[in-house]
Design an enzyme around this catalytic site. Structure first.
Site, PDB file in Angstrom:
ATOM      1  N   ASP A 192      -8.044  52.177   1.988  1.00 54.22           N
ATOM      2  CA  ASP A 192      -8.802  50.599   2.609  1.00 54.22           C
ATOM      3  C   ASP A 192      -7.801  49.710   2.992  1.00 54.22           C
ATOM      4  O   ASP A 192      -6.553  49.885   2.569  1.00 54.22           O
ATOM      5  CB  ASP A 192      -9.646  50.147   1.535  1.00 54.22           C
ATOM      6  CG  ASP A 192     -10.099  48.702   2.181  1.00 54.22           C
ATOM      7  OD1 ASP A 192     -10.851  48.680   3.020  1.00 54.22           O
ATOM      8  OD2 ASP A 192     -10.042  47.833   1.245  1.00 54.22           O
TER       9      ASP A 192
ATOM     10  N   ASP B   9      -8.048  45.800   4.032  1.00 51.10           N
ATOM     11  CA  ASP B   9      -8.171  44.471   3.696  1.00 51.10           C
ATOM     12  C   ASP B   9      -8.507  44.342   2.031  1.00 51.10           C
ATOM     13  O   ASP B   9      -9.354  44.995   1.700  1.00 51.10           O
ATOM     14  CB  ASP B   9      -9.161  43.835   4.389  1.00 51.10           C
ATOM     15  CG  ASP B   9      -8.866  43.650   5.992  1.00 51.10           C
ATOM     16  OD1 ASP B   9      -8.200  42.570   6.069  1.00 51.10           O
ATOM     17  OD2 ASP B   9      -9.368  44.491   6.698  1.00 51.10           O
TER      18      ASP B   9
ATOM     19  N   ASP C 233     -11.432  48.450  -2.621  1.00 50.53           N
ATOM     20  CA  ASP C 233     -11.616  47.196  -3.371  1.00 50.53           C
ATOM     21  C   ASP C 233     -13.030  46.533  -3.111  1.00 50.53           C
ATOM     22  O   ASP C 233     -13.348  45.718  -3.734  1.00 50.53           O
ATOM     23  CB  ASP C 233     -10.481  46.144  -2.952  1.00 50.53           C
ATOM     24  CG  ASP C 233     -10.991  45.527  -1.526  1.00 50.53           C
ATOM     25  OD1 ASP C 233     -11.189  44.118  -1.585  1.00 50.53           O
ATOM     26  OD2 ASP C 233     -10.947  46.184  -0.688  1.00 50.53           O
TER      27      ASP C 233
END
EC number: 3.6.1.-
Length: 272
Positions: free
Chosen positions: A8, A10, A212
């Site tokens: 991922d 960001d 996240d």
């Protein structure tokens, strides 16, 4: 040993200022030297990601739009999935009880009818920006995903409305606490990574992944080695309590973990 690594962007690979740290770039290069295939799995647009990775001189596959597009290392489109036009039409032409702004993504880029310059801070390095448009006049058959951006509690209430209206005709997920996304049914980073793995002659057990947010859930729970960031959404940690938690993106925790994995794989890992 993992043969495919999915990241991922960001809140995971990128630091809070949305930059890639030098240690992170170095460890990605080391992975490639070890013949580990890289893929960046993100909600960001393919146009933006191609610009970013070209500056890194890294060979990597792209899973963009939260699984709606897969591109090869050479930029060839390998997979695409768009919203059902009936769903897009319903979302764009209904009145929702929300203060959130609405954003539409398709192959041409990012479209909105509400200028929010503060949203561009996350895209300063690439220069990627939105185009102002009358969303109600967009062709419903040309919508990849729709995002609502606003206060988290307001978005939670909106999610209830959308679920009641759309049912199983769309997949809803939080890509951040302030961003609720409407995606095609069955479309997520995990399903896209499964498609990519199969095309490479690998299984998901051959993959490691880092994330996240709730839009990373399917990817993290399906791979052989899933890692959750220390700054992850609490909902993600609660949903996947069996997965290890590494450090914070501001400390380039992915690079810290991977350096340990490459250099001292037989020793237990402790977050920085």
């Amino acid at each position: 040993m993992a043969r495919l690594a999915a990241f991922d962007m960001d809140g995971t690979l990128l630091m809070p200022d949305h930059r890639l740290g030098e240690r992170t770039v170095t460890v990605l290069q080391r992975l490639r030297e070890r013949n580990i295939t890289l893929t960046f799995a993100t909600g960001r647009h393919a146009l933006e990601m191609r610009s970013l990775i070209s500056s890194l001189a890294l060979d990597a596959f792209l899973i963009t739009g939260n699984g709606t597009r897969i591109h090869s290392q050479e930029g060839e489109l390998l997979f695409r999935q768009d919203l059902n036009p009936e769903v897009a039409d319903l979302v764009l032409h209904s009145t929702w009880d929300t203060r959130a702004t609405i954003h539409v993504f398709n192959d041409s880029g990012w479209l909105t009818d509400n200028a929010q310059p503060e949203l561009l801070e996350a895209h300063l390095l690439s220069g990627f920006t939105y185009q102002l448009a009358d969303l109600k006049r967009l062709p419903a058959h040309d919508v990849t995903k729709i995002c609502f951006v606003g206060d988290h509690d307001d978005l939670c209430r909106l999610r209830i409305q959308l679920n009641e209206t759309l049912g199983a005709r769309a997949h809803l997920c939080f890509s951040a606490t302030d961003c609720l996304e409407i995606l095609p049914t069955g479309c997520n980073k995990g399903s896209a990574l499964a498609v990519l793995s199969l095309s490479l002659g690998l299984t998901l057990q051959d993959c490691m992944a880092f994330g996240d947010a709730m839009n990373d859930r399917e990817m993290l729970e399906s791979v052989g080695h899933g890692m959750i960031m220390g700054n992850a959404m609490p909902q993600l940690r609660e949903a996947l309590p069996h997965l290890p938690v590494i450090g914070h993106c501001q400390n380039q925790a992915v690079s810290h973990f991977l350096m340990h994995w490459l250099d001292t794989p037989n020793l237990p890992y402790s977050p920085e």
